[in-house]
Design an enzyme around this catalytic site. Structure first.
Site, PDB file in Angstrom:
ATOM      1  N   GLY A  31       0.847  -1.102  -0.119  1.00  0.00           N
ATOM      2  CA  GLY A  31       0.161  -0.011   0.051  1.00  0.00           C
ATOM      3  C   GLY A  31       0.718   1.287  -0.171  1.00  0.00           C
ATOM      4  N   GLY A  36       5.542   4.210  -8.783  1.00  0.00           N
ATOM      5  CA  GLY A  36       6.264   2.805  -8.744  1.00  0.00           C
ATOM      6  C   GLY A  36       5.133   1.886  -9.183  1.00  0.00           C
ATOM      7  N   HIS A  37       4.331   1.845  -7.974  1.00  0.00           N
ATOM      8  CA  HIS A  37       3.213   0.735  -8.019  1.00  0.00           C
ATOM      9  C   HIS A  37       2.463   0.945  -9.363  1.00  0.00           C
ATOM     10  CE1 HIS A  37       3.981   1.362  -3.574  1.00  0.00           C
ATOM     11  NE2 HIS A  37       4.441   0.197  -3.737  1.00  0.00           N
ATOM     12  N   GLY A 147       8.936  -5.174  -8.742  1.00  0.00           N
ATOM     13  CA  GLY A 147       9.711  -4.055  -9.249  1.00  0.00           C
ATOM     14  C   GLY A 147      11.261  -4.594  -8.998  1.00  0.00           C
ATOM     15  N   ASP A 150      13.463  -3.290  -5.850  1.00  0.00           N
ATOM     16  CA  ASP A 150      13.768  -4.360  -4.850  1.00  0.00           C
ATOM     17  C   ASP A 150      14.561  -5.543  -5.299  1.00  0.00           C
ATOM     18  OD1 ASP A 150      12.520  -3.256  -2.166  1.00  0.00           O
ATOM     19  OD2 ASP A 150      11.138  -3.088  -3.715  1.00  0.00           O
ATOM     20  N   GLN A 153      15.222  -8.988  -3.459  1.00  0.00           N
ATOM     21  CA  GLN A 153      13.730  -9.558  -3.402  1.00  0.00           C
ATOM     22  C   GLN A 153      13.506  -9.974  -4.748  1.00  0.00           C
ATOM     23  OE1 GLN A 153      10.324  -7.367  -1.380  1.00  0.00           O
ATOM     24  NE2 GLN A 153       9.707  -7.122  -3.432  1.00  0.00           N
ATOM     25  N   VAL A 176      11.023   3.439 -11.099  1.00  0.00           N
ATOM     26  CA  VAL A 176      10.452   4.488 -11.411  1.00  0.00           C
ATOM     27  C   VAL A 176      11.166   5.870 -10.460  1.00  0.00           C
ATOM     28  CG1 VAL A 176       8.252   6.099 -11.576  1.00  0.00           C
ATOM     29  CG2 VAL A 176       8.463   3.451 -12.261  1.00  0.00           C
ATOM     30  N   LYS A 184      11.156   6.245  -6.269  1.00  0.00           N
ATOM     31  CA  LYS A 184      10.023   6.355  -5.548  1.00  0.00           C
ATOM     32  C   LYS A 184       9.758   5.240  -4.394  1.00  0.00           C
ATOM     33  CE  LYS A 184       7.590   8.918  -8.812  1.00  0.00           C
ATOM     34  NZ  LYS A 184       6.973  10.313  -8.644  1.00  0.00           N
ATOM     35  N   ARG A 187       8.681   4.861   1.712  1.00  0.00           N
ATOM     36  CA  ARG A 187       9.355   5.306   2.855  1.00  0.00           C
ATOM     37  C   ARG A 187       9.994   6.745   2.741  1.00  0.00           C
ATOM     38  NH1 ARG A 187      10.896  -0.689   3.638  1.00  0.00           N
ATOM     39  NH2 ARG A 187      10.127  -1.065   5.672  1.00  0.00           N
TER      40      ARG A 187
HETATM   41  P1  AMP Z   1       6.502  -2.139  -1.465  1.00  0.00           P
HETATM   42  O1  AMP Z   1       4.865  -1.857  -1.713  1.00  0.00           O
HETATM   43  O2  AMP Z   1       7.231  -1.105  -1.348  1.00  0.00           O
HETATM   44  O3  AMP Z   1       6.443  -3.536  -1.009  1.00  0.00           O
HETATM   45  O4  AMP Z   1       6.454  -2.487  -3.047  1.00  0.00           O
HETATM   46  C1  AMP Z   1       5.301  -3.238  -3.878  1.00  0.00           C
HETATM   47  C2  AMP Z   1       6.233  -3.392  -5.166  1.00  0.00           C
HETATM   48  O5  AMP Z   1       6.440  -2.382  -5.843  1.00  0.00           O
HETATM   49  C3  AMP Z   1       7.494  -4.220  -5.220  1.00  0.00           C
HETATM   50  O6  AMP Z   1       7.480  -5.081  -6.130  1.00  0.00           O
HETATM   51  C4  AMP Z   1       8.465  -3.003  -5.419  1.00  0.00           C
HETATM   52  O7  AMP Z   1       9.735  -3.422  -5.989  1.00  0.00           O
HETATM   53  C5  AMP Z   1       7.675  -2.170  -6.428  1.00  0.00           C
HETATM   54  N1  AMP Z   1       8.380  -0.899  -6.278  1.00  0.00           N
HETATM   55  C6  AMP Z   1       8.368  -0.120  -5.439  1.00  0.00           C
HETATM   56  N2  AMP Z   1       8.819   1.149  -5.615  1.00  0.00           N
HETATM   57  C7  AMP Z   1       9.035   0.865  -7.117  1.00  0.00           C
HETATM   58  C8  AMP Z   1       9.668   2.061  -7.779  1.00  0.00           C
HETATM   59  N3  AMP Z   1      10.162   3.259  -7.512  1.00  0.00           N
HETATM   60  N4  AMP Z   1       9.748   1.577  -9.244  1.00  0.00           N
HETATM   61  C9  AMP Z   1       9.350   0.266  -9.611  1.00  0.00           C
HETATM   62  N5  AMP Z   1       8.681  -0.490  -8.897  1.00  0.00           N
HETATM   63  C10 AMP Z   1       8.606  -0.333  -7.479  1.00  0.00           C
END
Ligand code: AMP
Length: 283
Positions: A31, A36-37, A147, A150, A153, A176, A184, A187
């Site tokens: 969330g 990015g999401h 993404g 990470d 991951q 992104v 992005k 955090r």
């Molecule tokens: P998170 O909500 O931070 O756990 O991220 C969920 C998904 O979004 C993960 O697969 C992340 O790698 C991806 N993600 C987070 N930030 C970015 C970004 N700036 N660009 C591309 N993917 C992202």
């Protein structure tokens, strides 16, 4: 757009979609959605008929002194962004639904989960692989989008999908960034204005390393020193790691002769810990 909160409901819904011949894509998130999401959602849309977004702040991937409690949560806003992005179903379970009393089984990846992020956050990847395996079993996707942001991951999830024979295609989405290069991240909301400005040095550090290597520098201690100098942290102890690995194995490269090198950084700006990475293609 539907919102489903239990594993059972999600599984039944997924079964119906599958038996109608449609393909399901899953975009797992915690969330606090940002561009990015939404870039992941756009890739999912291209591939499948039904896109499921999971929104779940997963307690098992946070260490005892990490930011689980204060992690940004704003479901109403996420709902709006998801609807605008064309999401069909949000899967939004609570912690008790995913980890009911008596929960005992974890998915653990060896070796790669113990280095870099895993060294600083020893139980992190165990939480990630466990929740992703559970999400796969709940959503039954044909495709899942993660993404490159990470990178470790993504590598570990690829390994898990292969090792445990999940019949799911993984798609990696490019990072992104903000206009100053900062990746992005949910955090980033923790950063005050001074740390926000300094945090852009992560991307400058990666760019510096890439430029040096593209210009023929092969002594990684020289590259590492240049990155460290670029990072606008208060002291070197605020840098958790600067690593150069082979993206195919995640093994550290000594003095690379060619091919792809993945540069990984983790550093703290004030109380905020950020990670970033870049792939360099050497001739
Ligand atoms: P998170 O909500 O931070 O756990 O991220 C969920 C998904 O979004 C993960 O697969 C992340 O790698 C991806 N993600 C987070 N930030 C970015 C970004 N700036 N660009 C591309 N993917 C992202």
């Amino acid at each position: 757009m539907e919102i489903l909160r239990t594993v059972r409901e999600m599984q039944e819904r997924a079964e119906r979609i599958r038996s109608s011949g449609k393909r399901i894509a899953l975009v797992p998130t915690m969330g606090a959605l940002h561009e990015g999401h939404t870039s992941l959602i756009a890739l999912a849309r291209e591939r499948c008929d039904v896109v499921v977004l999971s929104v779940f702040v997963n307690p098992t991937q946070f260490g005892p002194n990490e930011d689980y409690r204060r992690y940004p949560r704003n479901f109403e806003n996420d709902e709006r962004i998801a609807r605008d992005a064309g999401i069909d179903i949000i899967f939004h379970p609570d912690a008790a639904e995913m980890y009911p009393d008596g929960f005992l089984t974890y998915v653990v990846t060896d070796e790669v989960a113990r280095i870099l992020e895993g060294e600083v956050r020893p139980t992190h990847f165990r939480g990630v692989t466990t929740v992703v395996a559970k999400l796969f079993n709940a959503v039954k996707p044909h495709v899942a989008v993660f993404g490159q942001k990470d990178a470790q991951q993504l590598f570990i999830i690829r390994r898990m999908v292969h090792d445990l024979n999940f019949d799911i295609e993984l798609i990696a989405a490019p990072i992104v960034r903000e206009s100053d290069g900062l990746a992005k991240s949910s955090r980033n909301a923790y950063l005050d204005s001074r740390d926000r400005t300094r945090a852009a040095s992560l991307h400058r550090g990666l760019q510096k390393a890439a430029d040096l290597m593209m210009n023929g520098e092969r002594d990684m201690s020289v590259v590492r020193a240049a990155v460290l100098q670029t990072l606008e942290v208060d002291s070197p102890s605020q840098v958790d790691y600067i690593a150069f690995v082979d993206p195919a194995t995640f093994r550290e490269v000594g003095n690379p002769t060619g091919g792809e090198i993945l540069i990984l950084l983790a550093a703290r700006f004030g109380v905020t810990r950020l990670i970033d990475n870049m792939i360099v293609h050497l001739r």
